[in-house]
Design an enzyme around this catalytic site. Structure first.
Site, PDB file in Angstrom:
ATOM      1  N   ASP A  86     -78.265 -83.861 -60.828  1.00  0.00           N
ATOM      2  CA  ASP A  86     -78.018 -83.273 -61.810  1.00  0.00           C
ATOM      3  C   ASP A  86     -76.596 -82.425 -61.947  1.00  0.00           C
ATOM      4  O   ASP A  86     -76.070 -82.184 -60.954  1.00  0.00           O
ATOM      5  CB  ASP A  86     -79.151 -82.151 -62.138  1.00  0.00           C
ATOM      6  N   SER A  87     -76.301 -81.760 -62.982  1.00  0.00           N
ATOM      7  CA  SER A  87     -75.189 -81.157 -63.190  1.00  0.00           C
ATOM      8  C   SER A  87     -75.298 -79.738 -62.339  1.00  0.00           C
ATOM      9  O   SER A  87     -74.380 -78.993 -61.971  1.00  0.00           O
ATOM     10  CB  SER A  87     -74.778 -80.681 -64.451  1.00  0.00           C
ATOM     11  N   CYS A 126     -81.007 -85.735 -64.968  1.00  0.00           N
ATOM     12  CA  CYS A 126     -80.153 -85.050 -66.027  1.00  0.00           C
ATOM     13  C   CYS A 126     -80.066 -86.123 -67.387  1.00  0.00           C
ATOM     14  O   CYS A 126     -79.929 -87.084 -67.092  1.00  0.00           O
ATOM     15  CB  CYS A 126     -79.073 -84.902 -65.371  1.00  0.00           C
ATOM     16  N   GLU A 175     -77.911 -71.561 -65.282  1.00  0.00           N
ATOM     17  CA  GLU A 175     -77.291 -71.538 -64.042  1.00  0.00           C
ATOM     18  C   GLU A 175     -77.128 -70.439 -63.375  1.00  0.00           C
ATOM     19  O   GLU A 175     -77.002 -70.151 -62.199  1.00  0.00           O
ATOM     20  CB  GLU A 175     -75.858 -72.550 -64.167  1.00  0.00           C
ATOM     21  N   CYS A 204     -83.292 -81.637 -71.970  1.00  0.00           N
ATOM     22  CA  CYS A 204     -82.548 -81.225 -71.029  1.00  0.00           C
ATOM     23  C   CYS A 204     -83.433 -80.865 -69.895  1.00  0.00           C
ATOM     24  O   CYS A 204     -84.284 -79.912 -69.758  1.00  0.00           O
ATOM     25  CB  CYS A 204     -81.583 -80.194 -71.674  1.00  0.00           C
TER      26      CYS A 204
HETATM   27  N1  DGL Z   1     -79.671 -80.870 -67.019  1.00  0.00           N
HETATM   28  C1  DGL Z   1     -78.972 -81.673 -67.641  1.00  0.00           C
HETATM   29  C2  DGL Z   1     -79.540 -82.488 -68.699  1.00  0.00           C
HETATM   30  O1  DGL Z   1     -80.744 -82.859 -68.666  1.00  0.00           O
HETATM   31  C3  DGL Z   1     -77.391 -81.201 -67.889  1.00  0.00           C
HETATM   32  C4  DGL Z   1     -77.052 -79.972 -68.732  1.00  0.00           C
HETATM   33  C5  DGL Z   1     -75.805 -79.730 -68.487  1.00  0.00           C
HETATM   34  O2  DGL Z   1     -75.194 -79.442 -67.502  1.00  0.00           O
HETATM   35  O3  DGL Z   1     -75.194 -79.105 -69.689  1.00  0.00           O
HETATM   36  O4  DGL Z   1     -79.465 -82.592 -69.899  1.00  0.00           O
END
Ligand code: DGL
Length: 276
Positions: free
Chosen positions: A15-16, A78, A157, A189
């Site tokens: 994930d990010s 993600c 975060e 998300c």
């Molecule tokens: N957790 C991620 C998602 O499900 C990415 C969130 C992000 O980094 O903007 O979209």
């Protein structure tokens, strides 16, 4: 694909940042004996404000690394990376199974009584062609209000799961859904379930809130038959600050016994850096 039966076989999850932990948490429950490796691309978070090209480039670099470490199944924990990269990843590594994360439009359609559905996602997911194709495919005749929720991921975060500023931001993002009269809303998300009480509070009790991470983990578990050679292990890596991630995990998830390693792809073996 035929899953490689070596003792090193792993499930790679990325994930990010911390959002994918919501999927990883479910995976650990469903597959208590699996070797798991989680990569948080913290240095590049949030993906939601990046271009499709950047998101794809990060997803490629991470996938290459996870496969080199022994991943024989990749879970894209993600929505944003799934929306912009899963097709290209499957094309590049046709022998590797990829499990993506996408909002459960079908369950939302089934759950909605008035045909009005809300979808809360990152701005990049909200803009993606893949999401709009998914809506067209599964929600024809329904009114789907898609809200790109800029800024929310940054708070999560940073370990902020309930400040007044975040509450106000969540309320602002929920306003268009309430104006549209939705009776069902999707958390699109993987970061968002970490602040589920805030969404509930902003949407009120009349709106059914749906999340997807259990279904994603189940899909991955279905593709991963247990083997006698499996030995439970969780490796966590980050492109950002390993100390900060370890503190976040202890504070929010209560995971105090998991090591975190800094991932520095530019270094010789791709894994040099602090371990905490
Ligand atoms: N957790 C991620 C998602 O499900 C990415 C969130 C992000 O980094 O903007 O979209």
């Amino acid at each position: 694909m035929q899953i490689d039966l070596t003792t090193r076989r792993e499930i790679g999850v990325f994930d990010s940042g911390v959002g994918g932990f919501t999927v990883l948490r479910e995976l650990r429950t469903l597959l208590p004996h699996a070797r798991l490796r989680y990569l948080a691309d913290t240095a590049y978070a949030p993906y939601g404000s990046r271009t499709p090209e950047e998101i794809r480039a990060r997803s490629f670099a991470i996938t290459e690394h996870l496969i080199a470490q022994g991943a024989r199944l990749i879970v894209i924990a993600c929505n944003t990376a799934t929306a912009h990269a899963i097709d290209a990843l499957r094309q590049q590594w046709p022998a590797v199974p990829f499990v993506g994360t996408e909002p459960g439009i079908k369950p939302a359609v089934a759950a909605s009584a008035n045909g009005r559905i809300g979808l809360l996602a990152t701005p990049a997911t909200a803009r993606s062609a893949r999401l709009h194709a998914l809506i067209e495919r599964h929600a024809a005749g329904h009114e789907v209000t898609v809200q790109g929720c800029a800024g929310v991921v940054d708070h999560i975060e940073a370990g902020d799961l309930g400040s007044p500023e975040l509450q106000a931001l969540v309320a602002r993002h929920c306003a268009p859904l309430l104006e549209a009269g939705v009776d069902t809303a999707l958390l699109g998300c993987t970061h968002f379930p970490l602040i589920e009480p805030l969404w509930r509070e902003a949407l009120g009790p009349a709106v059914t809130l749906l999340r997807i991470e259990t279904a994603v983990a189940r899909r991955a578990a279905d593709l991963w038959p247990p083997l006698p050679t499996d030995a439970a292990r969780l490796a966590v890596e980050t492109s950002g600050d390993a100390h900060a991630l370890k503190a976040w995990m202890a504070e929010v998830l209560g995971w105090t016994d998991v090591e975190v390693q800094a991932w520095r792809p530019e270094s010789a073996n791709g894994l040099q850096g602090q371990t905490v």
